[in-house]
Design an enzyme around this catalytic site. Structure first.
Site, mmCIF file in Angstrom:
data_model
loop_
_atom_site.group_PDB
_atom_site.id
_atom_site.type_symbol
_atom_site.label_atom_id
_atom_site.label_comp_id
_atom_site.label_asym_id
_atom_site.label_seq_id
_atom_site.Cartn_x
_atom_site.Cartn_y
_atom_site.Cartn_z
ATOM 1 N N TYR A 1 42.816 47.448 46.173
ATOM 2 C CA TYR A 1 43.217 47.015 44.827
ATOM 3 C C TYR A 1 42.543 45.684 44.518
ATOM 4 C CZ TYR A 1 46.676 46.549 40.951
ATOM 5 O OH TYR A 1 47.301 46.447 39.723
ATOM 6 N N CYS A 2 41.813 45.624 43.398
ATOM 7 C CA CYS A 2 41.210 44.381 42.902
ATOM 8 C C CYS A 2 40.279 43.773 43.956
ATOM 9 C CB CYS A 2 42.317 43.408 42.482
ATOM 10 S SG CYS A 2 41.735 41.939 41.607
#
Length: 580
Positions: free
Chosen positions: A314-315
């Site tokens: 994530y990210c």
């Protein structure tokens, strides 16, 4: 009924009492011991950018005169409309001015319209600054917009009719309550957005049952208890961003991606990163890949006795996961990862959006000043930077509601998580901004090395599911889409409605938003959208439909604490509970 003189005396006395109370509160606050912030002469190079923008504007007097003339013409048209008898109030969609009080009073209706008109013309002028390079012009436009947003009449007591009405109604008590909120926030070192006493990690957020089965200085590994009798052979390992707490994926039970993934028959593991302290002063990308990702991947393979795992990044963890996949490939170990899923991640930062404004010389100098002699960067600095990207929603909205209207903090789990900031290793954070955002080294074959291994994303053939958010202001969809061309293996791109958080955390039960898919290979995001199919609701079912056939047969469910690693403590564990 008292006479006017008596009423005036009572009002004066009440105002005097309120002022006295306010002064006493301020005195008590400032006489406490507070650490002085580092002195930064020109944080983020604001004054330098202002000077360049002003010089560029004055460099073309004819254009400036033309802009002023257009403004005067529009202003006169507005004034004429306001003076028209029985004119209907303007229909304004800006939620800062959505309250009835702005439309009911002609003076405030004119005030909001004239502000929006002026703001529009200023931004038009900011978009025509010659003599600046693209980066300088983008930064100038960003700072000018910040100034315009800050000067909105909604942000001031004397020009906000809703605040004036509340002040009259309460005799000024709202301002005192707002001052209490302000001083408490100053003491905490951050603007609170929600009632933080309403939530507690492990009590009503981050509550999916599980165990901590491993920990080192960098992370705790959570294994979640199964909720099905059988599970897919291949387990799932989630890497959340270390700049936030992992439980954005495990908020309330209804919103939890982790709980939902467990219910789909997956054995789910999550890395809960350590809130950085002096023990991580030496951390670099090598640390997060070798001690973090590779350690976790091997642990899950051993615990579940499988050759490979599914991964999610994530990210920033997605960015690092992409680099890790290239390293595994170079070492002949690509088979350890069966698939990779990327939530709003970037590997080519050429279109990284407004966050690139925070990586010029002045911004990096500011970080150097803030971290001078310190092992970590205070997470509140990053939180403020992210909030500035949506200042009306994430700053000024709370200035009005919390400080001026004196409203109670409302309860919202997402805002609680957003306020639960994390420190990051200062050295690694600066390297990340410089190497990824500024030099864009990850997008260049061999541009960077990890533990002595050159990184080339084009060698990665791992099947990848790539999700982007259409309204993402942190990892723009156009940037996330570039992942589809970074690898040479199979990729599936899904464009989700909403942004960096709501675009990801969108359970099927909510019935919100939509997502777009396109089974035809597209060279650009625009081409993808042009041929895309829209589907209402959450994209999560599309993901599990893609992942399931790649997950092997079903086997008896695995309980945490088996596979040679005994449970250390119950989830969510100690690391996630550490607060700044």
């Amino acid at each position: 009924m008292s006479d006017p003189a008596e009423q005036a005396q009572q009002s004066f006395q009440q105002l005097t009492d309120l002022m006295g109370k306010g002064q006493q509160m301020m005195l008590e606050f400032w006489t406490k011991e507070h650490a002085a912030p580092p002195l930064v002469p020109d944080p983020l190079g604001v004054m330098s950018t202002w000077a360049k923008a002003w010089s560029a504007m004055l460099a073309d007097p004819a254009r400036l005169m033309e802009q002023q003339q257009r403004y005067l013409t529009d202003a006169l048209d507005l004034w004429q409309r306001v003076l028209t008898p029985n004119a209907e109030p303007a229909q304004i969609k800006d939620k800062r001015f959505a309250g009835k009080a702005w439309a009911e009073n002609p003076a405030f209706d004119f005030l909001r319209q004239s502000y929006l008109l002026t703001a529009s013309h200023i931004m038009q002028a900011a978009g025509q600054l010659d003599g600046l390079d693209a980066a300088e012009q983008a930064k100038a436009q960003f700072l000018i917009k910040q100034f315009i947003d800050a000067m909105s009449p909604s942000n001031f007591l004397a020009t906000n009719p809703e605040v004036l009405a509340k002040t009259a109604e309460t005799g000024g008590a709202n301002l005192i309550k707002g001052l209490e909120h302000l001083l408490a926030d100053l003491s905490a070192g951050r603007m609170r957005m929600t009632d933080e006493n309403a939530f507690e990690v492990g009590r009503n957020v981050a509550i999916t049952p599980g165990k901590i089965v491993f920990q080192n200085r960098l992370f705790q590994l959570i294994q979640y208890a199964p909720s099905t009798e059988t599970v897919f052979t291949t387990p799932l390992l989630i890497f959340p961003p270390w700049i936030n707490k992992y439980y954005i994926l495990d908020l309330t039970a209804e919103k939890s991606f982790i709980r939902w993934a467990v219910a789909q028959g997956l054995t789910v593991f999550v890395v809960s990163w350590k809130n950085a302290d002096e023990t991580l002063a030496d951390a670099t990308i090598d640390t997060y890949v070798e001690e973090g990702m590779f350690t976790a991947i091997d642990l899950v393979r051993q615990i579940c006795d499988v050759p490979s795992v599914h991964t999610i990044g994530y990210c920033v963890a997605g960015t690092t996961l992409a680099a890790a996949l290239a390293v595994l490939t170079a070492r002949g170990q690509a088979e350890k990862v069966a698939t990779a899923t990327f939530f709003t991640a970037q590997v080519d930062f050429s279109d990284a959006g407004e966050l690139k404004l925070f990586v010029d010389d002045a911004s990096l100098d500011t970080i150097d000043t803030l971290t001078s002699g310190k092992p970590v960067l205070d997470g509140r600095y990053m939180a403020t930077s992210f909030n500035l990207l949506r200042s009306n929603d994430l700053i000024w909205n709370y200035v009005v509601n919390n400080y001026m209207l004196g409203k109670d903090y409302f309860r919202f789990d997402l805002l609680y998580w957003n306020s639960d900031a994390t420190n990051v290793p200062a050295r690694w954070h600066r390297d990340y901004l410089d190497q990824m955002y500024r030099q864009n080294l990850l997008a260049k074959p061999g541009g960077m090395t990890i533990a002595g291994t050159p990184v080339n994303l084009a060698t990665v053939t791992t099947p990848s599911y790539i999700q982007g958010g259409r309204e993402d202001h942190i990892a723009p969809a156009r940037s996330a889409f570039k992942l589809t061309h970074a690898f040479t293996g199979e990729t599936r791109f899904v464009l989700a409605g909403s942004g960096h958080i709501a675009g990801v955390v969108n359970p099927p039960s909510s019935g919100k938003y939509q997502y777009w898919t396109n089974d035809t290979k597209a060279d650009t995001l625009d081409a993808f959208i042009a041929g895309a199919k829209e589907t209402k609701g959450s994209w999560w079912p599309d993901w599990i439909s893609w992942l399931g056939p790649r997950s092997g047969a079903h086997v008896p469910a695995r309980a945490p604490g088996q596979g040679g690693y005994a449970a250390i403590e119950d989830a969510p564990g100690a690391y996630v509970k550490e607060r700044i």
